[in-house]
Motif scaffolding. Structure first.
Motif, short mmCIF file in Angstrom:
data_model
loop_
_atom_site.label_atom_id
_atom_site.label_comp_id
_atom_site.label_asym_id
_atom_site.label_seq_id
_atom_site.Cartn_x
_atom_site.Cartn_y
_atom_site.Cartn_z
N GLU A 210 7.00 -5.88 2.61
CA GLU A 210 7.05 -6.54 1.56
C GLU A 210 7.98 -7.28 1.71
O GLU A 210 8.63 -8.35 0.46
CB GLU A 210 6.96 -5.79 1.03
N GLN B 207 -4.74 0.02 -3.32
CA GLN B 207 -4.10 -1.20 -3.52
C GLN B 207 -4.72 -2.35 -2.81
O GLN B 207 -4.37 -3.40 -2.91
CB GLN B 207 -2.72 -1.39 -3.44
N GLY C 261 2.85 1.26 -4.78
CA GLY C 261 2.76 0.90 -3.43
C GLY C 261 2.93 2.62 -2.72
O GLY C 261 2.34 2.67 -1.43
N LEU D 246 -0.50 1.97 -1.55
CA LEU D 246 -1.15 1.04 -0.04
C LEU D 246 -1.53 0.85 1.40
O LEU D 246 -2.51 0.06 0.92
CB LEU D 246 0.59 0.14 0.48
N MET E 235 8.09 1.56 -2.17
CA MET E 235 7.69 1.77 -3.67
C MET E 235 8.29 0.67 -4.37
O MET E 235 9.26 0.25 -3.26
CB MET E 235 8.73 2.71 -4.31
N ARG E 236 7.44 -0.01 -5.39
CA ARG E 236 7.99 -1.00 -5.57
C ARG E 236 9.08 -1.16 -5.83
O ARG E 236 9.98 -0.83 -5.90
CB ARG E 236 7.55 -0.71 -7.34
N GLY F 183 0.65 -5.78 -4.01
CA GLY F 183 2.16 -5.18 -3.22
C GLY F 183 2.81 -6.04 -2.90
O GLY F 183 1.89 -7.93 -3.27
N GLY F 184 3.93 -5.96 -2.95
CA GLY F 184 5.18 -6.85 -2.91
C GLY F 184 4.79 -8.27 -4.11
O GLY F 184 5.30 -9.14 -3.70
N GLU G 43 7.66 -7.23 -9.31
CA GLU G 43 8.51 -6.49 -8.93
C GLU G 43 10.07 -7.07 -9.07
O GLU G 43 11.17 -6.48 -9.52
CB GLU G 43 8.37 -6.55 -6.96
MO1 MOS Z 1 5.13 -2.35 -2.85
S1 MOS Z 1 6.25 -1.09 -3.75
O1 MOS Z 1 2.68 -2.26 -4.06
O2 MOS Z 1 4.55 -3.76 -4.76
#
Ligand code: MOS
Length: 739
Positions: free
Chosen positions: A159, A218, A250, A253, A356-357, A514-515, A699
């Motif tokens: 990420e 995700q 996350g 994912l 995780m996020r 993600g990310g 995030e």
């Molecule tokens: Mo990633 S931890 O699913 O944004």
């Protein structure tokens, strides 16, 4: 569409629909129970049976026998598949632990069996009749104990954060030794669980050799590839469908045991099977954010400028697992000529640690931004001023590489002004409100912006309706809405003329969620497809002008105009494309920035911490929808409070598992814990990020919040806690004499 030169003026800049705080178009489905989650997909396959997953009762060792005869005879049972019935299955993308098959147990609650029955209750009741014989082995479960043997490793979070085992610029040790003011402290963050509202769940059905999984995921394209790899079947034979996801952070994912086991169980039972992981299995069967031990050293001159900075992090994981990349932001956020970052990984036999996020930055900023607060105090500088003084407009490791756009200073200045920072006492323990000791804290927020290829298909029909299809997911983030806004803006129609269909692997592959890369990349993919559709429309209508305008359901050029729908009068027009990126992200560093401000009250008798006010000022490129972006940020700020004050997977270091495996004992913030939250977005665009000129924000809202809370607790009490979460037991012994 290849995006390899900075964006210039384009149809999105009209901002008739994009940039507006529209309600989420899925909101009415969510609030009326008509947005079905995976476990509720009762209608997608007939005659669904229920699978109940059994988890291992040891953390490490082997299964020598499984006794299932009694369970097989239990009412309603259709099939039982145990992990001894098949060799270990393959592993999917980016996972360390195996999901099923074989006698080896790698971690507690690794799946050992699935019981399939006519009802959930029958499956669960029968599962209790299974007896397992184990040959347990000694395992390693205590990070503090294993840390001295941790090995240096290079890593990448997947990420956007990562680095070498040890990265150096200049002479850190020399500069640190010579610095007149210095700090050398160690900070720890605990294991944390994603604890999404919707547990992992899948309905699986086989049609001949074709497998369909209605699941909660995700990243649909990754998931499809992983299922194919795990089960040893071609990817074309696998379909994933995940239109609504009740949170992932996350933890979704990757495909997890529910998906693989539902597929295996459906084959065994000869009918569709539905599998949901029970809440306890979320903590120990799925992944979690790994705990960290972070040493930070900072040296500065009496002028308040950092001359030396080192951030070294140790975390643990299963063999083949990765370290938590907690040092990444320290490579980029502050200036300083002499730098050291390093990552170490210890072998642990706990459940798998994974993203995780904001993996990396979330725990990394929790440590770094306390250290910065401590340094500011040593220097006698206001912590806002100290951060501003050490701002950099270039990558400090590679000064020839500028940031594409960076306004951390603006975030901090505006935040200080709006929050009333000037009322904060620099000396801790000075402000009181009845029994409450009151303090304010600040932290910078930082998270990278990532570019990832993303595809979409758009279709115009004879009623002028534009339908967008992409395997992009909406994990509660607002994807449906910003994608509809993008298509509406591009095609010159109202948002009610756009239909968005997501989460199906039959649709073009997107960047996924993600990310914090989902919004910018997925909408850029829709932009690319819409550009192609505009060309098709123009051609169909016989417009060859370059100054063609799509507006109000019409297509106009010069003094000619036509209804958009006319282009599809003889049949639907369809266009498909994807956004692909060139070298822009290598030439310039794309990141997002925030100023996080928090006021807390600490009960002077009990040490209870209550957050009183929160403010985030974010600089994250164009904000596609200020309402859904704000929701993302306040959710992230809430998660930041959880990380600062509550969240802590308690490790049983003798038996090797997370003890508090439910939402009664794994505490996360609830409404009553969260006071007034304010979010301000700086009005900016980043032409390097995509034609949308947007960046990630979801995030960013988390990164730094924990430290702002910790710094506020310090300002309130004079007690510096470097060991998260900041629970009252860590404060109570040091509280100032109660009045
Ligand atoms: Mo990633 S931890 O699913 O944004």
């Amino acid at each position: 569409m290849k995006f390899d030169t900075p964006a210039t003026t384009n149809p999105i800049d009209q901002l008739k629909v994009v940039g507006k705080p529209l309600d989420r178009i899925d909101g009415k489905f969510k609030t009326t129970g008509t947005a079905p989650y995976a476990y509720e997909r009762h209608d997608v396959a007939p005659n669904q049976a229920y699978g109940f997953v059994v988890g291992a009762g040891i953390a490490k060792g082997r299964i020598t026998a499984m006794h299932i005869d009694e369970a097989k005879r239990a009412p309603g049972v259709l099939a039982i598949v145990t992990t001894l019935d098949m060799p270990r299955l393959g592993r999917g993308t980016m996972n360390a632990a195996y999901l099923f098959g074989g006698a080896e147990v790698q971690h507690y609650h690794q799946a050992t069996a699935v019981v399939v029955a006519e009802t959930f209750e029958q499956a669960r009741a029968a599962s209790f009749l299974i007896r397992v014989d184990y040959a347990p082995e000694a395992g390693k479960f205590d990070l503090a104990k294993e840390a001295p043997s941790a090995e240096p490793v290079a890593s990448d979070s997947g990420e956007g954060s990562g680095g070498g085992p040890e990265d150096r610029v200049g002479d850190f040790e020399g500069a640190f030794a010579a610095a007149p003011i210095k700090l050398d402290e160690t900070y720890t963050t605990p294991d944390e669980s994603h604890a999404a509202m919707e547990p992992h769940a899948t309905v699986a059905a086989w049609n001949g050799d074709k497998l369909t999984l209605w699941t909660s995921n995700q990243m649909i394209a990754w998931g499809r590839g992983s299922v194919a790899k795990i089960l040893g079947i071609p990817a074309e034979k696998v379909r994933l469908d995940s239109p609504y996801v009740g949170g992932g952070f996350g933890g979704k994912l990757f495909v997890r045991a529910d998906a693989v086991i539902a597929a295996v169980a459906a084959k065994a039972a000869g009918r569709p099977v539905k599998v949901g992981l029970t809440r306890p299995l979320i903590a120990n069967n799925t992944t979690h954010r790994p705990a960290t031990i972070q040493r930070i050293r900072i040296g500065a001159g009496t002028d308040g400028r950092i001359t030396a900075i080192a951030h070294e992090s140790t975390s643990g994981n299963l063999p083949d697992g990765k370290p938590e990349t907690a040092v990444d932001q320290t490579k980029l956020i502050y200036a300083g000529a002499n730098r050291l970052t390093s990552l170490k990984l210890a072998h642990l036999d706990l459940p798998e640690g994974n993203a995780m996020r904001a993996p990396g930055e979330a725990p990394g900023m929790m440590a770094l931004e306390i250290a910065i607060d401590e340094m500011a105090e040593k220097l006698g500088l206001d912590p806002v001023e100290f951060r501003i003084r050490n701002d950099t407009q270039v990558d400090p490791e590679k000064p020839e590489r500028p940031f594409s756009h960076r306004n951390l200073v603006g975030c901090l200045q505006l935040g200080a002004e709006r929050f009333g920072w000037s009322k904060r006492s620099a000396r801790p323990g000075q402000a009181r409100d009845g029994k409450w000791l009151v303090g304010m804290g600040v932290a910078a927020g930082f998270r990278n912006n990532l570019l990832a290829e993303s595809g979409a298909r758009v279709r115009l029909d004879g009623r002028g309706v534009v339908t967008v299809e992409t395997d992009m997911t909406d994990i509660g983030t607002g994807s449906y809405t910003i994608i509809a806004q993008t298509a509406a803006e591009m095609m010159g129609v109202g948002i009610d003329q756009v239909v968005v269909r997501l989460g199906d692997s039959d649709f073009p592959a997107s960047a996924g969620s993600g990310g914090q890369w989902g919004a910018n990349n997925a909408t850029a993919g829709v932009y690319a497809a819409c550009m192609k559709l505009r060309e098709a429309v123009a051609q169909k209508l016989g417009f060859n002008s370059t100054d063609i305008v799509f507006a109000d359901g019409e297509v106009r050029a010069g003094n000619r105009s036509a209804r958009l729908a006319e282009a599809a009068s003889a049949g639907d027009l369809t266009a498909e494309d994807k956004i692909e990126y060139g070298e822009l992200a290598e030439k310039q560093q794309q990141s997002t920035f925030a100023g996080h401000f928090v006021e807390v009250g600490v009960d002077s008798y009990t040490g209870e911490v209550r957050v009183r006010r929160m403010l985030a000022v974010c600089a994250a490129g164009r904000i596609l929808n200020p309402k859904s972006a704000r929701s993302q940020v306040i959710g992230a700020m809430t998660m930041g409070v959880g990380g600062a004050l509550m969240e802590d997977l308690a490790v049983d270091t003798r038996r090797g598992f997370f003890v508090n495996h439910d939402l009664a004992a794994y505490e996360v913030p609830v409404h009553a814990d969260i006071p007034h939250q304010e979010v301000i977005f700086l009005d900016e665009t980043d032409a390097m990020s995509s034609p949308m000129k947007a960046k990630g924000v979801g995030e960013l809202g988390l990164c730094g919040v924990g430290a702002a809370v910790a710094n506020a607790v310090y300002n309130a009490t004079g007690i510096r806690i470097r060991d998260y979460p900041i629970t009252l037991d860590k404060l109570i012994g040091q509280l100032p004499e109660a009045a």
